[in-house]
Design a protein around this motif. Structure first.
Motif, PDB file in Angstrom:
ATOM      1  N   ALA A 120     -55.852  -9.319  37.331  1.00 42.71           N
ATOM      2  CA  ALA A 120     -54.868  -8.898  38.333  1.00 42.71           C
ATOM      3  C   ALA A 120     -55.033  -9.677  39.636  1.00 42.71           C
ATOM      4  O   ALA A 120     -54.399  -9.342  40.640  1.00 42.71           O
ATOM      5  CB  ALA A 120     -54.996  -7.397  38.591  1.00 42.71           C
ATOM      6  N   ARG A 121     -55.897 -10.680  39.606  1.00 42.67           N
ATOM      7  CA  ARG A 121     -56.162 -11.558  40.753  1.00 42.67           C
ATOM      8  C   ARG A 121     -56.639 -10.799  42.003  1.00 42.67           C
ATOM      9  O   ARG A 121     -56.266 -11.133  43.134  1.00 42.67           O
ATOM     10  CB  ARG A 121     -54.927 -12.403  41.085  1.00 42.67           C
ATOM     11  N   GLN A 122     -57.469  -9.791  41.767  1.00 40.35           N
ATOM     12  CA  GLN A 122     -58.069  -9.056  42.873  1.00 40.35           C
ATOM     13  C   GLN A 122     -59.382  -9.733  43.249  1.00 40.35           C
ATOM     14  O   GLN A 122     -60.099 -10.252  42.377  1.00 40.35           O
ATOM     15  CB  GLN A 122     -58.327  -7.600  42.466  1.00 40.35           C
ATOM     16  N   THR A 123     -59.701  -9.769  44.551  1.00 40.98           N
ATOM     17  CA  THR A 123     -60.931 -10.407  45.026  1.00 40.98           C
ATOM     18  C   THR A 123     -62.053  -9.377  44.987  1.00 40.98           C
ATOM     19  O   THR A 123     -62.202  -8.558  45.881  1.00 40.98           O
ATOM     20  CB  THR A 123     -60.747 -10.973  46.442  1.00 40.98           C
ATOM     21  N   LEU A 124     -62.817  -9.440  43.917  1.00 37.78           N
ATOM     22  CA  LEU A 124     -63.846  -8.447  43.631  1.00 37.78           C
ATOM     23  C   LEU A 124     -65.212  -8.956  44.065  1.00 37.78           C
ATOM     24  O   LEU A 124     -65.552 -10.116  43.828  1.00 37.78           O
ATOM     25  CB  LEU A 124     -63.828  -8.213  42.117  1.00 37.78           C
ATOM     26  N   VAL A 125     -65.995  -8.086  44.712  1.00 39.98           N
ATOM     27  CA  VAL A 125     -67.339  -8.429  45.148  1.00 39.98           C
ATOM     28  C   VAL A 125     -68.380  -7.642  44.356  1.00 39.98           C
ATOM     29  O   VAL A 125     -69.448  -8.138  44.043  1.00 39.98           O
ATOM     30  CB  VAL A 125     -67.497  -8.156  46.668  1.00 39.98           C
ATOM     31  N   ASP A 126     -68.056  -6.395  43.994  1.00 37.07           N
ATOM     32  CA  ASP A 126     -69.027  -5.546  43.309  1.00 37.07           C
ATOM     33  C   ASP A 126     -68.312  -4.471  42.512  1.00 37.07           C
ATOM     34  O   ASP A 126     -67.202  -4.039  42.875  1.00 37.07           O
ATOM     35  CB  ASP A 126     -69.980  -4.903  44.325  1.00 37.07           C
ATOM     36  N   CYS A 127     -68.953  -4.044  41.440  1.00 38.56           N
ATOM     37  CA  CYS A 127     -68.454  -2.935  40.638  1.00 38.56           C
ATOM     38  C   CYS A 127     -69.665  -2.154  40.152  1.00 38.56           C
ATOM     39  O   CYS A 127     -70.534  -2.701  39.469  1.00 38.56           O
ATOM     40  CB  CYS A 127     -67.635  -3.444  39.452  1.00 38.56           C
ATOM     41  N   VAL A 128     -69.727  -0.901  40.550  1.00 37.53           N
ATOM     42  CA  VAL A 128     -70.846  -0.027  40.195  1.00 37.53           C
ATOM     43  C   VAL A 128     -70.276   1.192  39.480  1.00 37.53           C
ATOM     44  O   VAL A 128     -69.222   1.699  39.869  1.00 37.53           O
ATOM     45  CB  VAL A 128     -71.614   0.420  41.469  1.00 37.53           C
ATOM     46  N   CYS A 129     -70.968   1.650  38.452  1.00 38.68           N
ATOM     47  CA  CYS A 129     -70.580   2.900  37.799  1.00 38.68           C
ATOM     48  C   CYS A 129     -71.796   3.811  37.782  1.00 38.68           C
ATOM     49  O   CYS A 129     -72.823   3.482  37.185  1.00 38.68           O
ATOM     50  CB  CYS A 129     -70.078   2.640  36.372  1.00 38.68           C
TER      51      CYS A 129
END
Length: 142
Positions: free
Chosen positions: A67-76
């Motif tokens: 989706a062309r999002q500028t992602l830095v981190d993903c935590v679950c």
């Protein structure tokens, strides 16, 4: 027939076991000190929750990148409640996603998490067959 997966679990002494995937990657499992283990590795039940969190995060990151999002981190953060009686299965599991990025669109994050939780995440879908699975998310701007 579906996709077959093979792993091997080998005893490493006391209550320590080494799990090895076909890839050759390994993980150490151990019972806690109260069950005769040394606490040298993860408990198998913790690994179930970690597997669900890892599977879901892979989905969320892939969907947000597409989706062309500028992602830095993903935590679950995964919380599980186990039954008191044996075999002490998980009865309730909650997955809380914290997605960090620059100018993340709320709708894109919502879609990514919901697609993972309702369509793509095979690990959490497997656990959901035996436990009540809930989820939510927070967005942090980087």
């Amino acid at each position: 027939m579906g996709m077959k997966k093979d792993v091997t679990v080998s005893w490493a002494g006391k209550m320590t076991f080494i799990g090895e995937a076909a890839s050759g990657n390994t993980v150490t499992m151990d019972a806690g000190k109260d069950n005769g283990g040394l606490g040298l590795g993860h408990s198998p039940m913790d690994l179930l929750l970690m597997g669900a969190g890892g599977c879901a995060c892979i989905d969320v990151v892939m969907i947000l990148k597409k989706a062309r999002q500028t992602l830095v981190d993903c935590v679950c953060q995964v919380s599980g409640v186990r039954a008191e009686e044996m075999p002490q299965v998980y009865t309730d599991i909650h997955m809380h996603f914290i997605v960090t990025g620059t100018d993340l669109r709320e709708e894109a994050v919502k879609r990514a998490v919901e697609l993972s939780m309702t369509k793509y995440c095979s690990a959490s879908a497997t656990l959901a067959k035996g436990a009540k699975l809930t989820y939510d998310w927070d967005i942090k701007q980087a």
